[in-house]
Design a protein around this motif. Structure first.
Motif, PDB file in Angstrom:
ATOM      1  N   TYR A  32       7.292  -6.691   7.481  1.00  0.00           N
ATOM      2  CA  TYR A  32       6.752  -6.514   8.834  1.00  0.00           C
ATOM      3  C   TYR A  32       6.325  -5.064   9.080  1.00  0.00           C
ATOM      4  N   CYS A  33       7.054  -4.093   8.468  1.00  0.00           N
ATOM      5  CA  CYS A  33       6.681  -2.687   8.654  1.00  0.00           C
ATOM      6  C   CYS A  33       5.276  -2.428   8.126  1.00  0.00           C
ATOM      7  N   VAL A  34       4.919  -3.145   7.041  1.00  0.00           N
ATOM      8  CA  VAL A  34       3.584  -2.986   6.463  1.00  0.00           C
ATOM      9  C   VAL A  34       2.531  -3.409   7.490  1.00  0.00           C
ATOM     10  N   LYS A  35       2.825  -4.497   8.200  1.00  0.00           N
ATOM     11  CA  LYS A  35       1.888  -4.984   9.218  1.00  0.00           C
ATOM     12  C   LYS A  35       1.873  -4.064  10.428  1.00  0.00           C
ATOM     13  N   GLY A  36       3.019  -3.448  10.724  1.00  0.00           N
ATOM     14  CA  GLY A  36       3.103  -2.609  11.917  1.00  0.00           C
ATOM     15  C   GLY A  36       2.450  -1.249  11.746  1.00  0.00           C
ATOM     16  N   CYS A  37       2.428  -0.733  10.525  1.00  0.00           N
ATOM     17  CA  CYS A  37       1.990   0.651  10.299  1.00  0.00           C
ATOM     18  C   CYS A  37       0.475   0.794  10.432  1.00  0.00           C
ATOM     19  N   PRO A  38      -0.001   1.691  11.299  1.00  0.00           N
ATOM     20  CA  PRO A  38      -1.452   1.886  11.432  1.00  0.00           C
ATOM     21  C   PRO A  38      -2.046   2.648  10.256  1.00  0.00           C
ATOM     22  N   PHE A  39      -1.207   3.219   9.395  1.00  0.00           N
ATOM     23  CA  PHE A  39      -1.697   4.030   8.282  1.00  0.00           C
ATOM     24  C   PHE A  39      -1.546   3.332   6.931  1.00  0.00           C
ATOM     25  N   ASP A  40      -1.071   2.118   6.909  1.00  0.00           N
ATOM     26  CA  ASP A  40      -0.905   1.353   5.670  1.00  0.00           C
ATOM     27  C   ASP A  40      -0.042   2.117   4.659  1.00  0.00           C
ATOM     28  N   ILE A  41       1.162   2.466   5.071  1.00  0.00           N
ATOM     29  CA  ILE A  41       2.010   3.313   4.235  1.00  0.00           C
ATOM     30  C   ILE A  41       3.144   2.570   3.517  1.00  0.00           C
ATOM     31  N   PRO A  42       3.981   1.805   4.205  1.00  0.00           N
ATOM     32  CA  PRO A  42       5.169   1.275   3.512  1.00  0.00           C
ATOM     33  C   PRO A  42       4.786   0.298   2.404  1.00  0.00           C
ATOM     34  N   ARG A  43       5.599   0.269   1.368  1.00  0.00           N
ATOM     35  CA  ARG A  43       5.381  -0.658   0.254  1.00  0.00           C
ATOM     36  C   ARG A  43       6.712  -1.331  -0.065  1.00  0.00           C
ATOM     37  N   VAL A  44       6.691  -2.670  -0.151  1.00  0.00           N
ATOM     38  CA  VAL A  44       7.909  -3.418  -0.443  1.00  0.00           C
ATOM     39  C   VAL A  44       8.032  -3.564  -1.956  1.00  0.00           C
ATOM     40  N   SER A  45       9.182  -3.204  -2.477  1.00  0.00           N
ATOM     41  CA  SER A  45       9.391  -3.266  -3.921  1.00  0.00           C
ATOM     42  C   SER A  45       9.579  -4.707  -4.378  1.00  0.00           C
ATOM     43  N   PRO A  46       8.853  -5.112  -5.410  1.00  0.00           N
ATOM     44  CA  PRO A  46       9.067  -6.462  -5.949  1.00  0.00           C
ATOM     45  C   PRO A  46      10.377  -6.557  -6.727  1.00  0.00           C
ATOM     46  N   VAL A  47      10.998  -5.418  -7.009  1.00  0.00           N
ATOM     47  CA  VAL A  47      12.238  -5.432  -7.785  1.00  0.00           C
ATOM     48  C   VAL A  47      13.431  -5.707  -6.876  1.00  0.00           C
ATOM     49  N   ASP A  48      13.596  -4.892  -5.840  1.00  0.00           N
ATOM     50  CA  ASP A  48      14.781  -5.068  -4.992  1.00  0.00           C
ATOM     51  C   ASP A  48      14.425  -5.579  -3.589  1.00  0.00           C
ATOM     52  N   HIS A  49      13.143  -5.856  -3.329  1.00  0.00           N
ATOM     53  CA  HIS A  49      12.702  -6.380  -2.028  1.00  0.00           C
ATOM     54  C   HIS A  49      13.147  -5.496  -0.872  1.00  0.00           C
ATOM     55  N   LYS A  50      12.990  -4.180  -1.078  1.00  0.00           N
ATOM     56  CA  LYS A  50      13.238  -3.220  -0.009  1.00  0.00           C
ATOM     57  C   LYS A  50      11.942  -2.443   0.194  1.00  0.00           C
ATOM     58  N   SER A  51      11.739  -1.986   1.415  1.00  0.00           N
ATOM     59  CA  SER A  51      10.521  -1.251   1.715  1.00  0.00           C
ATOM     60  C   SER A  51      10.766   0.253   1.557  1.00  0.00           C
ATOM     61  N   TYR A  52       9.767   0.937   0.986  1.00  0.00           N
ATOM     62  CA  TYR A  52       9.923   2.367   0.739  1.00  0.00           C
ATOM     63  C   TYR A  52       8.740   3.163   1.253  1.00  0.00           C
ATOM     64  N   LYS A  53       9.022   4.403   1.598  1.00  0.00           N
ATOM     65  CA  LYS A  53       7.984   5.355   2.014  1.00  0.00           C
ATOM     66  C   LYS A  53       8.608   6.738   2.052  1.00  0.00           C
ATOM     67  N   CYS A  54       7.761   7.737   2.335  1.00  0.00           N
ATOM     68  CA  CYS A  54       8.226   9.125   2.475  1.00  0.00           C
ATOM     69  C   CYS A  54       9.304   9.227   3.542  1.00  0.00           C
ATOM     70  N   ASP A  77      -2.773   3.830  -5.861  1.00  0.00           N
ATOM     71  CA  ASP A  77      -2.370   3.609  -4.471  1.00  0.00           C
ATOM     72  C   ASP A  77      -0.894   3.970  -4.330  1.00  0.00           C
ATOM     73  N   LEU A  78      -0.484   4.111  -3.092  1.00  0.00           N
ATOM     74  CA  LEU A  78       0.948   4.265  -2.842  1.00  0.00           C
ATOM     75  C   LEU A  78       1.672   3.042  -3.380  1.00  0.00           C
ATOM     76  N   ASP A  79       2.903   3.204  -3.814  1.00  0.00           N
ATOM     77  CA  ASP A  79       3.692   2.066  -4.251  1.00  0.00           C
ATOM     78  C   ASP A  79       5.163   2.401  -4.017  1.00  0.00           C
ATOM     79  N   PRO A  80       6.054   1.467  -4.305  1.00  0.00           N
ATOM     80  CA  PRO A  80       7.459   1.724  -3.978  1.00  0.00           C
ATOM     81  C   PRO A  80       8.027   2.971  -4.666  1.00  0.00           C
ATOM     82  N   ASN A  81       7.371   3.418  -5.743  1.00  0.00           N
ATOM     83  CA  ASN A  81       7.826   4.627  -6.425  1.00  0.00           C
ATOM     84  C   ASN A  81       6.935   5.829  -6.149  1.00  0.00           C
ATOM     85  N   THR A  82       5.911   5.650  -5.355  1.00  0.00           N
ATOM     86  CA  THR A  82       4.992   6.748  -5.051  1.00  0.00           C
ATOM     87  C   THR A  82       4.925   6.893  -3.544  1.00  0.00           C
TER      88      THR A  82
END
Ligand code: HEM
Ligand code: SF4
Lengths: 221, 303
Positions: B138-160, B70-75
């Motif tokens: 919240y971005c994870v909940k907002g996205c209709p495509f299930d894209i953003p992933r929050v990093s468990p390391v630095d608690h920041k959200s990442y995506k393309c 799946d997508l993840d904070p590094n993918t």
């Protein structure tokens, strides 16, 4: 102890400590929650050391609130059972708001307004807990479907707004009815306050001679 | 990703004022992913890791070409493979490069409570400013495509980021540059739409009657578009939403509820203030004290 020996004891020290822990938690939750609720309140996140800290600390304070409020519920649920007097009291609410005490039924330990606040929080705080757990990203983010999370965050904000509105009423009542704050800061109230606002309770205390509201000597609990 | 020139924001998360928007003449860009030309080599996925300097944890083989699962904070982009049986009973291998769609009306940005953590540039790119991100999800909940992933390391959200850093200096995104078959194209949105039209026409001529462009109107169109051979059913491509739109729950939460709630709280406070002005404080009168005292004293005497 700064209680006046002339006064009536209303809350034990442990109750008051419990109440203030609840109050502090609630205020902190409101401040940190509102910071994330609407941009005009985001500046409040500075009080918690920035946005990341606000987000991280809020749910933990929530857990503390739940534990603390459970303590108040355990102490007071009996006294907060609704009865016919309460319904009669609510019917006279317009008089009460106008500061007219004539014709308002006598009140026991808690009036209908206080009972409303009690039960509203009994409903809202667990609602905030369960919806809050669903949206607690760090630990539970991946455990529920996105739809559940979307509904949970919506319900969490509804419940929070309702709880804040109830809390504003609660605080206002405490300020408006002069002499009430003393019950939470020092634990006692004047006999006149009890007579005016909780006459049935005062009669009851007077009747039960032994455990009655004996004017307390310094140092006795 | 990183804060670029702030004069070309057209949207900024959790902001009640108009963001700086002096440079509105910029062309809208788009990435066009032609799934019919994709061979599933994952060059784009590698290039994304390379350019953005991302290294995920090495995982386990899960019995599928999807790697990681799946997508993840590094993918930030991921090839998703689907074995699909068509109506004739033939197997079709559908390969879709998943990642942020760079919605014209981004649900992530709408949901975000942190001012400036999500921005949209005039060219249409939706970018996360990690510095301002608070990690709420919240971005994870907002996205209709299930894209953003929050990093468990630095608690920041990442995506393309659509390689906003490259695009801002006139380069194409890294995935586009790496693709060996020309399945990923990049340019102005109008050029990409025109090019997609040619591709769709060609696919139709080859018997894919339902071929079409995926530029879903429910999110105002996207700045990442797909050419699909089965555009009538996007969901066969590893769950690409058929009719993506910001969830009505998110719409309500971030729409009517916010101003109404703030007004409600303010009203409650104002009502209290004016009640106290009109009705005055509820004071204990001297006769109350006398009555209360008398009640207690009677009891004391009776004792
Ligand atoms: C009872 C336990 C509670 C838990 C576990 C909890 C948990 C959460 C969580 C996880 C969030 C998302 C942001 C974050 O990750 O920090 C949140 C948001 C929020 N919470 Fe709570 N909370 C609780 C109680 C409360 C209470 C008592 C209030 C205020 C009366 C409150 C008000 C809010 C508000 C206003 C938000 C923002 C909602 C939005 O963005 O629409 N919470 N809470
Ligand atoms: S696909 Fe999701 S993360 Fe990307 S812009 Fe749209 S809402 Fe935001």
């Amino acid at each position: 102890m700064s209680r006046s020996p002339e006064n009536v004891v209303r809350y034990a020290t442990v109750t008051r400590v419990n109440h203030w822990i609840t109050a502090i938690c609630f205020v902190l939750l409101t401040l940190s929650g509102l910071a994330m609720f609407h941009p005009i309140f985001f500046f409040l996140s500075a009080l918690f050391g920035g946005g990341q800290w606000t987000r991280a600390v809020h749910p933990w304070i929530g857990i503390a609130l739940v534990a603390s409020y459970a303590g108040l519920v355990a102490q007071f649920w009996r006294e907060n059972m609704w009865n016919q007097d309460d319904t009669a009291w609510v019917r006279k609410f317009d008089l009460i708001l106008q500061n007219q005490e004539e014709g308002v039924p006598e009140v026991g330990q808690f009036n209908a307004g206080q009972k409303f606040v009690f039960w509203a929080m009994v409903l809202l705080i667990p609602a905030l807990l369960f919806t809050g757990l669903v949206i607690w990203e760090v630990y539970f983010g991946g455990l529920t479907p996105l739809l559940a999370q979307r509904i949970a965050v919506l319900l969490h904000s509804f419940a929070a707004i309702a709880a804040i509105a109830v809390w504003i009423t609660h605080v206002y009542a405490g300020i408006w009815v002069r002499g009430s704050l003393r019950a939470m800061t020092r634990g006692d109230v004047t006999p006149g306050w009890a007579w005016r606002h909780h006459r049935k309770w005062l009669r009851e205390l007077a009747r039960r001679k032994s455990s009655g509201p004996q004017p307390r000597a310094e140092g006795t609990p | 990703m990183s804060e670029l020139q702030s004069q070309d924001y057209i949207r900024r998360s959790a902001s009640t004022l108009t963001p700086p928007s002096a440079r509105r003449h910029e062309q809208e860009v788009a990435k066009l992913i032609d799934v019919s030309r994709c061979i599933g080599c994952k060059a784009c996925q590698s290039a994304c890791m390379e350019w953005n300097d991302l290294r995920g944890e090495v995982g386990h083989f899960e019995g599928s070409y999807d790697n990681p699962k799946d997508l993840d904070p590094n993918t930030w982009t991921l090839m998703r493979f689907t074995e699909w049986e068509n109506d004739k009973g033939d197997l079709e291998w559908l390969i879709r490069k998943d990642g942020c769609m760079h919605c014209e009306d981004p649900g992530c940005l709408k949901a975000c409570p942190a001012p400036g953590a999500i921005v949209q540039y005039a060219n249409g790119i939706v970018d996360f400013n990690s510095d301002a991100c608070i990690g709420c999800g919240y971005c994870v909940k907002g996205c209709p495509f299930d894209i953003p992933r929050v990093s468990p390391v630095d608690h920041k959200s990442y995506k393309c980021t659509l390689c906003s850093d490259r695009v801002s200096v006139g380069l194409e995104p890294a995935c586009v540059k790496a693709c060996p078959t020309g399945a990923i194209m990049f340019g102005s949105k109008s050029d990409m739409t025109a090019w997609a039209g040619e591709r769709v026409a060609e696919l139709k001529s080859r018997g894919f009657a339902d071929a079409g462009l995926y530029d879903p109107a429910g999110v105002g169109g996207t700045h990442v578009m797909y050419v699909l051979h089965h555009a009538d059913r996007p969901s066969i491509y590893a769950g690409l939403p058929d009719r993506p739109a910001i969830s009505p729950f998110v719409g309500l939460w971030k729409g009517a509820v916010k101003p109404l709630a703030v007004a409600g709280i303010a009203l409650a406070a104002i009502a209290g203030f004016f009640h106290s002005v009109v009705a005055g404080p509820n004071e204990v009168e001297p006769e109350d004290e006398a009555n209360g005292r008398r009640l207690l004293d009677q009891q004391d005497d009776a004792r």
